[in-house]
Every structure is written in structure tokens, then in C-alpha cells.
Design an enzyme around this catalytic site. Sequence first.
Site, short mmCIF file in Angstrom:
data_model
loop_
_atom_site.label_atom_id
_atom_site.label_comp_id
_atom_site.label_asym_id
_atom_site.label_seq_id
_atom_site.Cartn_x
_atom_site.Cartn_y
_atom_site.Cartn_z
N CYS A 114 -9.20 2.33 3.53
CA CYS A 114 -10.22 1.73 2.68
C CYS A 114 -10.82 0.48 3.32
O CYS A 114 -10.16 -0.24 4.05
CB CYS A 114 -9.61 1.36 1.33
SG CYS A 114 -9.10 2.78 0.37
N ARG A 163 -7.13 -5.36 8.23
CA ARG A 163 -5.77 -4.86 8.05
C ARG A 163 -5.21 -4.54 9.42
O ARG A 163 -4.94 -3.39 9.75
CB ARG A 163 -5.76 -3.62 7.14
CG ARG A 163 -6.42 -3.86 5.80
CD ARG A 163 -6.51 -2.62 4.95
NE ARG A 163 -5.23 -2.23 4.41
CZ ARG A 163 -5.05 -1.21 3.57
NH1 ARG A 163 -6.09 -0.49 3.19
NH2 ARG A 163 -3.88 -0.90 3.11
N ARG A 176 -7.64 9.54 -3.19
CA ARG A 176 -6.61 9.28 -2.18
C ARG A 176 -5.33 8.79 -2.83
O ARG A 176 -4.24 8.94 -2.26
CB ARG A 176 -7.09 8.22 -1.18
CG ARG A 176 -8.16 8.70 -0.20
CD ARG A 176 -8.45 7.64 0.86
NE ARG A 176 -7.21 7.09 1.35
CZ ARG A 176 -6.92 5.79 1.36
NH1 ARG A 176 -7.77 4.91 0.88
NH2 ARG A 176 -5.77 5.36 1.83
#
Length: 419
Positions: free
Chosen positions: A116, A121, A398
Site C-alpha cells: 500500500c 516502508r 487485500r
Amino acid sequence: MSGIGIEGGCCLTGEMEIQGSKNAVLPVLAASILHSGVTVFTHVPDIADVRASLEILELLGARTEFREHFVRIDATGIIPREIPKALGEKMRSSVLFLGPLLARFREGILYRPGGCAIGKRPVDYHLAGLSRIGAELEEESGRIRASANHLAGGTVMLPYPSVGATEQLLLAACGADGPTQILGAAREPEIVTLCRYLKMAGAEITGEGSSEIVIRGFQPVRREIRFRIPGDRIAAGSYLAAAAVTKGRLYIKGIHPNHLWASICGFRSMGCELRLEPEGILLSAPERLTALPFLSTDPYPAFPTDMQSAFLSMMAVAAGTSVMKENVFEKRLAMAAELNRMGADIRVDGNQAFCTGVERLHGTTVYGTDLRSGAGLIAAALAADGITTVEGFEYVERGYENMIELLQTLGARVWRITE
């Protein structure tokens, strides 16, 4: 691209059993590589990320079966093939296959993962930790190759309690000689779940649930392992938020209240009544929610970033002014602009959102850029006047199983939109 149509004005009411945890099942699916035999998982959510994980396992040579929340994996024939970019990009947690491949075969090759769009990240903590226990790393154009003639235990200090990095080190350390000490480890319930599975597979682990975890060895077992996935605390919180914003009353079975304690405190502060049971939560919403003067996201056991979007939707219609501070993922507050399209009054300044609650939101077309913002926008749409289209529903799928059908059973008027 897919969307969901929602006619607002419902009152979400009823009871439901929560799905198995997305954040718990994905690491243990990767961990099944360490067991050169059969693992049977039960209470597995039927979501896109689980199916992507099974695709990776099959590519590596495992035999898998998935039906009615039951997964059987025979990892006997796994070999260390390269995980192609197109497959790895389907989900963030694909990077977790690196650790068990390294532990069992001394080599793993994959690409930097997808997932996402919620901010930076990086997998740098993962790679630095693997290097600390003896892995040699090569990276070119996003392709990562980890190899080791010998993995040696040691002390790894994480600069941030990253859930993914903690899981990665737990998995890789199962192939190391000597104890591995992880300092600054993440403390989430999903870490405890992974340690439970690894112990069943033959690992000796102490300290799970604390900031210091020690892996002292791994002796593979020769029997079939059966393992039940716990309830999804974030999905449970998302549905409770949808009930709260619609003035509803919802009972959720199959969830430990302690795992949602920070969110429970938030619900109560906003005027909701909650009855807590060992394996369930009943929420009764007020006629109008009360603003939260200040709420900030931080690692567990603090308020989770994965619940931020749901609470922002609640704040949008709460009486008074709320402040939400996002300390984990800098792009999570992007959802505020979508809520403003629905008539919310939210101003974002850096990593803080200042929200003055309005009495009503109105239907329009909005876009969820990740599974949590999508779920949060759906909650807001359930309370809005008129019809809302939430695009990007494929992100929601998801992590949320059969959301449309489930919401319909609770009284919502929702339908799928496909191009």
C-alpha cells in the site's frame, strides 16, 4: 480497478465472527518453509495477500491446498528459487520469505516488495539485521540476494520496533548457530503468534511480547503441525468503528479485547459503551460521537497506525474538535482530503490532522489508496447522506474477507462496482 457503492444512512447492527488475522497469517505462511513437512493452518482468511503467499510457496516447490479457511502446506520439496518481481510486488510481506529461505537453504532472492502507498516502508532494517547474523547481501535494480555460508547468532539492536524486521530476524535466526538476541523488538500480538508457530516447528524462543527476544536454536520436528490463526484485531476495530459512526450496535466474536485495548479506550472516550468478554466485544454507539482532543499513533501497545483511518472517519462526525497525530506512516493522513470531499472539515499540518466534526457527511466519489484508508472511507460512507462510491476496493480486499456480504448482513446497503 474495482469500487464499492454505498447508500448511507444505515445503522450497522448485529453480530459477526471476525476473520483470521491478516497480519498474523502472512508471517507464519512464510515460516512454513522452515518445516520440512506438512503444516495445516485453520481459521485462515480468504484474502488476496494469502493467495499471493500461496503462489510464492507453490513457485518454490511447496504443495498447497486452500479451502474454507483451511490451508495445508507440504514444504518438503521446496527449493530456493528466485521470487519474481511481479509476484513479490503483490504484497509488502513478500520480503519475509527471505529469512526462512536463508535459514533453510542459505540463499534467498527476491525483489523489493510492493504493498500500500502509505509512506516510506524501507526494508533497510531487515537487511541490516540479516547482515548482523552473517548474511551477505547484494542488491541491484531492486533485486535482493541474501546468501551465507554460515549464520551465527549475535545481538541485533533495532533502531525502531519494526514488526517486519522483528519477524524477519526471528525467521532467519532459526538457521543460525548460537543464540540470537533481538533488542528493541516489536511487541505486537502478531509477533507472539509467529513465535508460537516457530516453537511448534522446533525453535527455542524466549521473551516474545517484550522488547527483548532471544532465539537459542532450532531443531526441526518431524510431525505434522496444526495451527489456528487468531482473530484479526484490526479488522475487528474497523467494523466496530463502522458501527460507531453509524450509531449502531455490534457484537464481534473471536477477538481478545486486550489486543485492542488502545482502540477500546478511544471508543469509550468518544462516547461508545463497550462490553468486553474473553473472546468478544459488544459496542453500542451514542446518538453522536464526542471529539477526541488528541490521539497519536505509535508502536504496540499504543494506538495502532492501522486504526488511524477508522478513527479519522469517526472524528469527522464527532461533536467538537479532534487532533490526530500520525507517527508511523507519513502518507496515512492523505485520507483526510477524501473525507473533506464528503463534507468533512479537516486540516492537515505536517503529521497532524485537526478535525472539526460536522453533523453530516454527504455522498460523492472518493478513492482509498490502501486497505485501511479504504475501510475508513467505507465506514464514513455508511454514515453519509446519499450514495458514495469508494474506488480502490481491490486494496481493501487485500485484508478484509467478504466485506460486502458481511456489511449486507449487518444492514448496510452496499454493492460492488467493476469496470
